[in-house]
Write an enzyme that holds these catalytic residues in place. Structure first.
Site, PDB file in Angstrom:
ATOM      1  N   ASP A   1       0.936  -1.184  -0.003  1.00 38.23           N
ATOM      2  CA  ASP A   1       0.031   0.256  -0.080  1.00 38.23           C
ATOM      3  C   ASP A   1       0.736   1.247  -0.125  1.00 38.23           C
ATOM      4  O   ASP A   1       2.024   1.092  -0.263  1.00 38.23           O
ATOM      5  CB  ASP A   1      -0.941  -0.175   1.010  1.00 38.23           C
TER       6      ASP A   1
ATOM      7  N   GLY B   1      -1.994  -5.626   8.596  1.00 40.76           N
ATOM      8  CA  GLY B   1      -3.293  -5.638   7.681  1.00 40.76           C
ATOM      9  C   GLY B   1      -3.233  -6.493   6.350  1.00 40.76           C
ATOM     10  O   GLY B   1      -4.190  -7.409   6.081  1.00 40.76           O
TER      11      GLY B   1
ATOM     12  N   HIS C   1      10.391 -23.408  10.061  1.00 45.42           N
ATOM     13  CA  HIS C   1       9.379 -24.030  10.974  1.00 45.42           C
ATOM     14  C   HIS C   1       7.862 -23.705  10.429  1.00 45.42           C
ATOM     15  O   HIS C   1       6.988 -24.489  10.721  1.00 45.42           O
ATOM     16  CB  HIS C   1       9.270 -23.290  12.367  1.00 45.42           C
ATOM     17  N   ASN C   2       7.527 -22.726   9.843  1.00 47.12           N
ATOM     18  CA  ASN C   2       6.257 -22.578   9.283  1.00 47.12           C
ATOM     19  C   ASN C   2       6.133 -22.407   7.685  1.00 47.12           C
ATOM     20  O   ASN C   2       4.681 -22.330   7.475  1.00 47.12           O
ATOM     21  CB  ASN C   2       5.764 -21.060   9.863  1.00 47.12           C
TER      22      ASN C   2
ATOM     23  N   ARG D   1       6.988   0.602   7.892  1.00 46.94           N
ATOM     24  CA  ARG D   1       7.315   1.722   8.899  1.00 46.94           C
ATOM     25  C   ARG D   1       8.147   1.389  10.143  1.00 46.94           C
ATOM     26  O   ARG D   1       8.384   2.343  11.102  1.00 46.94           O
ATOM     27  CB  ARG D   1       5.967   2.256   9.509  1.00 46.94           C
TER      28      ARG D   1
ATOM     29  N   ARG E   1       8.543 -32.752  11.974  1.00 46.24           N
ATOM     30  CA  ARG E   1       7.514 -32.402  12.987  1.00 46.24           C
ATOM     31  C   ARG E   1       6.760 -31.068  12.698  1.00 46.24           C
ATOM     32  O   ARG E   1       5.576 -30.876  13.034  1.00 46.24           O
ATOM     33  CB  ARG E   1       7.870 -32.173  14.456  1.00 46.24           C
ATOM     34  N   HIS E   2       7.516 -30.212  11.978  1.00 49.82           N
ATOM     35  CA  HIS E   2       6.894 -28.918  11.595  1.00 49.82           C
ATOM     36  C   HIS E   2       5.693 -29.226  10.182  1.00 49.82           C
ATOM     37  O   HIS E   2       4.970 -28.328  10.467  1.00 49.82           O
ATOM     38  CB  HIS E   2       7.890 -27.937  10.957  1.00 49.82           C
TER      39      HIS E   2
HETATM   40  C1  RB5 Z   1      -1.606   2.844   6.588  1.00 49.90           C
HETATM   41  O1  RB5 Z   1      -1.987   4.049   7.327  1.00 49.90           O
HETATM   42  C2  RB5 Z   1      -1.557   1.681   7.624  1.00 49.90           C
HETATM   43  O2  RB5 Z   1      -2.817   1.594   8.198  1.00 49.90           O
HETATM   44  C3  RB5 Z   1      -1.366   0.426   6.644  1.00 49.90           C
HETATM   45  O3  RB5 Z   1      -0.089   0.363   6.133  1.00 49.90           O
HETATM   46  C4  RB5 Z   1      -1.072  -0.910   7.517  1.00 49.90           C
HETATM   47  O4  RB5 Z   1      -0.001  -0.806   8.600  1.00 49.90           O
HETATM   48  C5  RB5 Z   1      -2.065  -1.651   8.409  1.00 49.90           C
HETATM   49  O5  RB5 Z   1      -2.097  -2.554   8.626  1.00 49.90           O
END
Ligand code: RB5
Length: 146
Positions: free
Chosen positions: A10, A72, A100-101, A111, A134-135
């Site tokens: 995003d 998200g 493992h996954n 960020r 086991r995984h």
């Molecule tokens: C965008 O502001 C932010 O919410 C999105 O990049 C993310 O961190 C959501 O999980």
């Protein structure tokens, strides 16, 4: 044959995506960039679903996503059957998500990490094989929601 990896972000992950596009090409991998293509505000799920769908259908073996926190993107991608999307904030977590996954989608918290850390996370995730054993049994139980 050259591997293609779908990659999406995003607005919060856009700049890091541009860095990782170069890094993937440098490693001989062709990224399939599903967007976004600017820092204009957008909705992370639109990109998560595109990348996760490619992995779910087998069109791609693995995919990469990034948003501000990674959360998200991971929520949306993990709604797809067979997708195991792992948020990794350092190379150790990235390697363990593979070992493992058997994580087939890497999610980066754009960020919260710097570009060098992101490159190291990507390298660890790309280069670490699944350990199996086991995984594999534990992963099978993830789908057992009855
Ligand atoms: C965008 O502001 C932010 O919410 C999105 O990049 C993310 O961190 C959501 O999980």
């Amino acid at each position: 044959m050259q591997e293609h990896i779908p990659i999406g972000a995003d607005h919060a992950g856009y700049e890091l995506k541009q860095i990782l596009l170069d890094e993937l090409r440098r490693r001989g991998i062709e990224p399939d960039d599903v967007g976004t293509h600017s820092t204009e505000s957008t909705d992370y799920a639109d990109y998560a679903h595109q990348v996760a769908k490619a992995v779910e259908t087998g069109e791609a073996a693995r995919g990469i996503l990034m948003c501000g926190t990674g959360l998200g993107m991971s929520y949306a991608a993990n709604r797809h059957p067979g997708v195991r999307a792992a948020v990794a904030w350092n190379p150790e977590v990235a390697a363990l998500s593979r070992e493992h996954n058997d994580a087939n989608v890497l999610v980066l918290p754009a960020r919260c990490i710097d570009p060098d850390t992101a490159r190291a996370i990507l390298a660890a995730w790309l280069d670490t094989p699944f350990a199996g054993g086991r995984h594999a049994r534990r992963i099978a139980k993830i789908e057992d929601v009855t």
